[in-house]
Design a protein around this motif. Structure first.
Motif, PDB file in Angstrom:
ATOM      1  N   ALA A   1      30.440  44.756  37.249  1.00 28.07           N
ATOM      2  CA  ALA A   1      29.337  43.851  37.583  1.00 28.07           C
ATOM      3  C   ALA A   1      29.283  42.685  36.605  1.00 28.07           C
ATOM      4  CB  ALA A   1      28.016  44.627  37.550  1.00 28.07           C
ATOM      5  N   ALA A   2      29.663  42.942  35.343  1.00 28.93           N
ATOM      6  CA  ALA A   2      29.649  41.873  34.335  1.00 28.93           C
ATOM      7  C   ALA A   2      30.659  40.782  34.685  1.00 28.93           C
ATOM      8  CB  ALA A   2      29.960  42.451  32.950  1.00 28.93           C
ATOM      9  N   GLN A   3      31.843  41.186  35.149  1.00 29.66           N
ATOM     10  CA  GLN A   3      32.862  40.200  35.523  1.00 29.66           C
ATOM     11  C   GLN A   3      32.414  39.355  36.706  1.00 29.66           C
ATOM     12  OE1 GLN A   3      35.898  43.299  35.784  1.00 29.66           O
ATOM     13  NE2 GLN A   3      37.201  42.113  34.397  1.00 29.66           N
ATOM     14  N   LEU A   4      31.822  39.991  37.695  1.00 29.34           N
ATOM     15  CA  LEU A   4      31.347  39.247  38.865  1.00 29.34           C
ATOM     16  C   LEU A   4      30.183  38.327  38.500  1.00 29.34           C
ATOM     17  CD1 LEU A   4      31.527  41.847  41.788  1.00 29.34           C
ATOM     18  CD2 LEU A   4      33.199  40.127  41.081  1.00 29.34           C
ATOM     19  N   THR A   5      29.335  38.773  37.573  1.00 28.63           N
ATOM     20  CA  THR A   5      28.236  37.924  37.115  1.00 28.63           C
ATOM     21  C   THR A   5      28.775  36.687  36.413  1.00 28.63           C
ATOM     22  OG1 THR A   5      26.804  39.861  36.817  1.00 28.63           O
ATOM     23  CG2 THR A   5      26.143  37.836  35.687  1.00 28.63           C
ATOM     24  N   SER A   6      29.790  36.869  35.572  1.00 27.94           N
ATOM     25  CA  SER A   6      30.368  35.729  34.853  1.00 27.94           C
ATOM     26  C   SER A   6      31.007  34.747  35.832  1.00 27.94           C
ATOM     27  CB  SER A   6      31.392  36.208  33.819  1.00 27.94           C
ATOM     28  OG  SER A   6      32.494  36.831  34.450  1.00 27.94           O
ATOM     29  N   ILE A   7      31.683  35.268  36.864  1.00 35.25           N
ATOM     30  CA  ILE A   7      32.288  34.395  37.869  1.00 35.25           C
ATOM     31  C   ILE A   7      31.209  33.647  38.648  1.00 35.25           C
ATOM     32  CG2 ILE A   7      33.615  34.382  40.028  1.00 35.25           C
ATOM     33  CD1 ILE A   7      35.255  36.709  38.854  1.00 35.25           C
ATOM     34  N   ALA A   8      30.120  34.349  38.988  1.00 34.99           N
ATOM     35  CA  ALA A   8      29.020  33.703  39.704  1.00 34.99           C
ATOM     36  C   ALA A   8      28.423  32.568  38.873  1.00 34.99           C
ATOM     37  CB  ALA A   8      27.942  34.734  40.045  1.00 34.99           C
ATOM     38  N   LEU A   9      28.297  32.782  37.559  1.00 33.69           N
ATOM     39  CA  LEU A   9      27.782  31.738  36.667  1.00 33.69           C
ATOM     40  C   LEU A   9      28.703  30.518  36.670  1.00 33.69           C
ATOM     41  CD1 LEU A   9      25.853  30.769  34.354  1.00 33.69           C
ATOM     42  CD2 LEU A   9      27.473  31.839  32.766  1.00 33.69           C
TER      43      LEU A   9
ATOM     44  N   GLN B   1      39.551  24.239  37.947  1.00 37.84           N
ATOM     45  CA  GLN B   1      39.173  24.824  36.665  1.00 37.84           C
ATOM     46  C   GLN B   1      38.356  26.085  36.886  1.00 37.84           C
ATOM     47  OE1 GLN B   1      37.388  22.673  32.873  1.00 37.84           O
ATOM     48  NE2 GLN B   1      35.765  22.972  34.367  1.00 37.84           N
ATOM     49  N   CYS B   2      37.433  26.036  37.832  1.00 33.63           N
ATOM     50  CA  CYS B   2      36.594  27.186  38.171  1.00 33.63           C
ATOM     51  C   CYS B   2      37.455  28.358  38.639  1.00 33.63           C
ATOM     52  CB  CYS B   2      35.593  26.782  39.262  1.00 33.63           C
ATOM     53  SG  CYS B   2      34.639  28.143  39.962  1.00 33.63           S
ATOM     54  N   ALA B   3      38.435  28.070  39.493  1.00 29.93           N
ATOM     55  CA  ALA B   3      39.282  29.131  40.042  1.00 29.93           C
ATOM     56  C   ALA B   3      40.073  29.844  38.954  1.00 29.93           C
ATOM     57  CB  ALA B   3      40.229  28.537  41.086  1.00 29.93           C
ATOM     58  N   TRP B   4      40.699  29.061  38.045  1.00 29.76           N
ATOM     59  CA  TRP B   4      41.523  29.695  37.015  1.00 29.76           C
ATOM     60  C   TRP B   4      40.664  30.430  35.991  1.00 29.76           C
ATOM     61  CZ3 TRP B   4      45.756  31.917  36.575  1.00 29.76           C
ATOM     62  CH2 TRP B   4      46.363  32.155  35.335  1.00 29.76           C
ATOM     63  N   ALA B   5      39.514  29.861  35.633  1.00 29.58           N
ATOM     64  CA  ALA B   5      38.616  30.552  34.699  1.00 29.58           C
ATOM     65  C   ALA B   5      38.149  31.876  35.299  1.00 29.58           C
ATOM     66  CB  ALA B   5      37.419  29.665  34.364  1.00 29.58           C
ATOM     67  N   SER B   6      37.921  31.904  36.620  1.00 27.01           N
ATOM     68  CA  SER B   6      37.511  33.134  37.290  1.00 27.01           C
ATOM     69  C   SER B   6      38.611  34.184  37.247  1.00 27.01           C
ATOM     70  CB  SER B   6      37.122  32.842  38.741  1.00 27.01           C
ATOM     71  OG  SER B   6      36.021  31.947  38.799  1.00 27.01           O
ATOM     72  N   VAL B   7      39.857  33.745  37.409  1.00 27.06           N
ATOM     73  CA  VAL B   7      40.990  34.673  37.304  1.00 27.06           C
ATOM     74  C   VAL B   7      41.042  35.284  35.909  1.00 27.06           C
ATOM     75  CG1 VAL B   7      43.517  34.838  37.270  1.00 27.06           C
ATOM     76  CG2 VAL B   7      42.372  33.567  39.087  1.00 27.06           C
TER      77      VAL B   7
END
Length: 469
Positions: A141-149, A365-371
Motif C-alpha cells: 500500500a505504501a508503494q501505491l500511495t507514493s505512486i498516487a502522490l 518523469q512520472c512513469a519512470w519514478a513510479s517504476v
C-alpha cells in the motif's frame, strides 16, 4: 497564418525561487541521517562538524552557481552549464544520470517517505500491507500511495506553472515554520544541561559508536568515516540546484537565481545545524545513534511532546515530503525538455502544452519514478549516485574557471563569490570526498560511476539516430 507556439512564462519571483531552493532541499533526511552519522563519528562535535562541512560545501557551490545562472538564464540549468563549459557529451552524461536515477530516484524516495509517515496516521498505508504480487514483486500500500502522490503532483504541474508555484510556496513556508518551531520547543521544553554536558565531553573525537561502546579508528579510516557520514548529510542538503532548471520561468533571472540559491541554502543550512544542536541537547548519543529505524526526529519529538510527538512529526513529514516532491517534479521536467530540443531525448518531450509547461516531460518523469517506487531499488540507486552527483557538482564549478578562460568576454551579471578560492576549495573538498568514498564505500561508488559511463554509448546512439527521435 501559423499558430503561435506556447512558451515559458516568467512567473517566479525571488521569493518563489527561494522557496524552490529550500523546499526541494528539505525532505525527511534531517530526521533520519543523523543516526548513521553518530554511529560513524561517535561524538557530538563530530556530528556537528559533518553538518557544518556539508553546509559550507552546499553554500559554496550555490554561490558559485550564481555566476553560471547569470550567464545562461534559460531552462536546463546544470545540463546547460556543463554543455557550454565542456561539450555536449558531458552535458548529456549529467542529463542521463539525472533522468535514470538522480531526479527520478529522489522523487521515488521522497514519495515512499511520504507514504511511510502517512502510515502513522493511516496504518492501512503501511509498507507491511502487501496488496498483491506482480512478476515476483510484492506491491505494498505504501508503494501505491507514493505512486498516487507522484501522479497527483505531476498532474497539478501540467495545469500551469502557477499551480506548482503556489503548492511549493505554501508547503515550504509551512514546513520551515514547523521545523523552526520543533527546534525552539526542543530548546525550551526539553533541553537538558546534563545531557548537553555529557555529549559535549565527547568533543570532536572521531570513533565508531556500536551497541557495545566506542571503537577507535586507525590510520586514515577516520577520514573515511567522515566521508561516509557526509553521504547522508549531502543527500539531505541536495537538490538546491533545482531552481536553475526553471531559469526560463524566473523574473530577472540574472539577479534572482543567484540570490535565491544563496538565501535558500543559507536558510536550510542554518536550520539543519540548529536541529542537530537540538538533538544533542535533548538526547544522549546512543539514543541518537540507535533510534528505531534511524528516526531520530521521532525520538526527539517524543521527548518534547510525549506520545503525541510521533503524530506531530508524522504530520510535519507528510507536509515536508509533499512539498519536496512537488519541487523535484516541477523542476526536473525542464531538463528533459531542454535535452529533447538538443536532440538528446524523445522529440515530443521538447514541447510545451497550452499552459506553457512541458507536459510530456512531466509524464515520462512520472512513469519512470513510479517504476523505481515499484522496483524497491531506489534507495540503493541513490547511494550509488551520490558519488556521481559530487563529480558533476565539482565539474560544473570547474566549468566556471574554464569559461573564464574560454569565454572571458561573455557577460557575467553576477560573479562567483571568492573566485577563484571558493570554487577551488569546493572542487578540492569534493574530490577528496570522492576519493575517500572510492576507498571506503566501493560497493556504492563504483556502480555509480558505471551508471554514468553507461551514458556514453547511449549518447552516440542518440546522435546517430537523431533524425528518428
Amino acid at each position: 497564418m501559423s499558430q503561435e507556439q506556447p512558451s515559458f512564462k516568467r512567473s517566479f519571483r525571488l521569493f518563489d525561487a527561494t522557496m524552490i531552493v529550500a523546499g526541494s532541499m528539505i525532505g525527511s533526511g534531517i530526521f533520519i541521517v543523523s543516526s548513521d552519522i553518530v554511529r560513524n563519528v561517535g561524538s557530538a562535535g563530530g556530528l556537528l562538524l559533518v553538518w557544518v562541512l556539508t553546509g559550507l560545501l552546499t553554500v559554496a557551490a550555490a554561490v558559485s552557481y550564481g555566476e553560471l545562472s547569470g550567464m545562461f538564464p534559460k531552462a536546463g540549468g546544470q545540463y546547460i552549464y556543463l554543455k557550454e563549459a565542456f561539450n555536449p557529451l558531458i552535458g548529456f552524461l549529467y542529463g542521463w544520470s539525472f533522468f535514470t536515477v538522480i531526479q527520478t530516484g529522489s522523487i521515488a524516495a521522497v514519495g515512499v517517505a511520504f507514504s511511510k509517515f502517512s502510515a502513522y496516521l493511516f496504518p492501512v498505508l503501511s509498507e507491511k500491507n502487501i496488496l498483491f504480487s506482480v512478476l515476483g514483486l510484492n506491491i505494498s500500500a505504501a508503494q501505491l500511495t507514493s505512486i498516487a502522490l507522484i501522479i497527483f503532483l505531476s498532474f497539478i504541474n501540467t495545469r500551469g506553472v502557477q499551480y506548482g508555484k503556489y503548492v511549493q510556496s505554501i508547503f515550504t513556508v509551512t514546513k520551515l515554520l514547523a521545523l523552526f518551531g520543533l527546534v525552539i520547543f526542543g530548546f525550551i521544553l526539553t533541553a537538558n544541561a546534563e545531557t548537553w554536558h555529557h555529549n559535549r565531553e565527547t568533543g570532536f573525537s572521531i570513533q565508531q559508536l556500536t551497541s557495545s561502546g566506542f571503537l577507535p579508528y586507525t590510520g586514515w579510516a577516520a577520514f573515511g568515516a567522515i566521508a561516509a557520514s557526509m553521504v547522508g548529510s549531502l543527500f539531505s542538503s541536495d537538490s538546491w540546484n533545482n531552481v536553475t532548471f526553471i531559469a526560463g520561468e524566473i523574473q530577472n533571472p540574472q539577479r534572482n537565481i543567484g540570490l535565491s540559491l544563496f538565501l535558500g541554502t543559507l536558510i536550510v543550512t542554518s536550520i539543519y545545524l540548529l536541529a542537530n544542536i537540538m538533538y544533542v541537547s535533548v538526547l544522549d548519543l546512543p539514543s541518537i545513534a540507535f533510534a528505531e529505524n534511524d528516526r531520530v526526529g521521532v525520538v526527539a519529538s517524543q521527548h518534547i511532546f510525549g506520545e503525541e510527538g510521533t503524530m506531530i512529526v508524522a504530520i510535519f513529514l507528510m507536509i515536508s515530503t509533499f512539498g519536496c516532491d512537488n519541487g523535484l517534479i516541477l523542476a526536473g521536467a525542464r531538463v528533459y525538455y531542454t535535452m529533447a530540443n538538443d536532440g538528446l531525448f524523445f522529440k515530443k518531450v521538447g514541447e510545451l502544452n497550452k499552459n506553457g509547461v512541458p507536459e510530456k516531460a512531466l509524464w515520462i518523469q512520472c512513469a519512470w519514478a513510479s517504476v523505481l517506487c515499484l522496483s524497491g531499488k531506489y534507495g540503493e540507486l541513490l547511494d550509488y549516485v551520490i558519488f556521481a552527483v559530487l563529480i558533476f557538482y565539482a565539474l560544473t564549478i570547474l566549468g566556471i574557471i574554464r569559461l573564464r578562460i574560454k569565454k572571458p568576454k561573455l557577460e557575467r551579471p553576477y560573479k562567483a563569490f571568492g573566485y577563484p578560492f571558493v570554487p577551488l576549495l569546493y572542487i578540492f573538498t569534493a574530490t577528496c570526498i570522492c576519493i575517500l568514498l572510492l576507498i571506503y564505500k566501493p560497493n556504492y561508488t563504483w556502480p555509480g560511476l558505471g551508471l554514468v559511463l553507461l551514458g556514453i554509448p547511449v549518447f552516440y546512439i542518440l546522435k546517430k539516430n537523431n533524425s528518428e527521435l
